[in-house]
Design a protein around this motif. Structure first.
Motif: not given
Length: 232
Positions: A199-200, A203, A209
């Motif tokens: 998920d990060g 960026t 995030y």
């Protein structure tokens, strides 16, 4: 700083949490009519969990050589996802062959998932504020019916699933698709998720995030509420 106009949420461990391994196995037993005493059920459920056989649960303690490659690409299509997780489950001896498919089918049902306590509240408030929202998930099956069954789909503007695009997070191309679905530039989008690598990766495209902790629902009553402090 760019104003956040859209929020993308991961599914598992972010908006909803998969049931414990024991109730997962118990449901598969009920579906197939196979009997297992409670002591064995608890032991086999623990073994399945260590094997990483429950999607949305723990990662495997050790990946069998024949499944290691599949693990890396499991969320790129439905067949790989099923093959990987039924293969992991088969590392654990169960009393009937049909249980392996029954376990996989169970995890795709709404009954196998519980929303986090603040999920509906936060999504509803974002909708009230005019913030666009979507789900962006690494997954091998269509989770939209689960979102509908738990009353969350009504608040969402989009749903981007890795297996439908042949891409999986943290590939920037999948985040780009999700931002396009919201109709927003990545700089105006916040990604919320429990996996700081997958998920990060948002960026890299220019999204913001916000990490959340992948905890049982009763231990994370308000983990999503910080989202409301970050949007207009």
């Amino acid at each position: 700083m760019t104003t956040i106009k859209g929020v993308l949420f991961d599914f598992s461990g972010t908006l909803l949490r998969i049931e414990p391994a024991e109730s997962w196995l118990r449901a598969a037993l009920a579906a197939t009519g196979v009997a297992m005493d409670e002591t064995e059920l608890a032991r086999r459920a623990a073994e399945l969990e260590r094997a990483g056989a429950l999607p949305g649960g723990s990662s495997p303690v050790a990946l069998p050589d024949g499944l290691a490659g599949l693990w890396e690409v499991r969320d790129r299509d439905a067949a790989r996802h099923r093959a990987l997780y039924t293969g992991l489950a088969r590392q654990v001896p169960l009393p009937a062959e049909e249980l392996y498919d029954a376990l996989y089918e169970r995890h795709r049902t709404a009954a196998a998932w519980r929303p986090y306590p603040d999920a509906a509240e936060v999504l509803a408030e974002l909708r009230r504020r005019g913030v666009r929202t979507g789900v962006l998930s690494n997954i091998g099956w269509d989770l939209r019916p689960v979102l509908r069954a738990h009353g969350l789909a009504r608040y969402l503007d989009s749903c981007v699933l890795s297996f439908e695009h042949g891409l999986q997070k943290p590939d920037p191309r999948l985040f780009a698709v999700a931002c396009q679905e919201l109709g927003l530039d990545p700089s105006a989008v916040l990604m919320v998720g429990d996996d700081r690598t997958a998920d990060g990766g948002a960026t890299a495209l220019g999204c913001a995030y916000l990490p959340v902790d992948h905890l049982p629902v009763e231990r994370r009553p308000d983990g999503l509420r910080p989202v409301l402090d970050l949007v207009g």
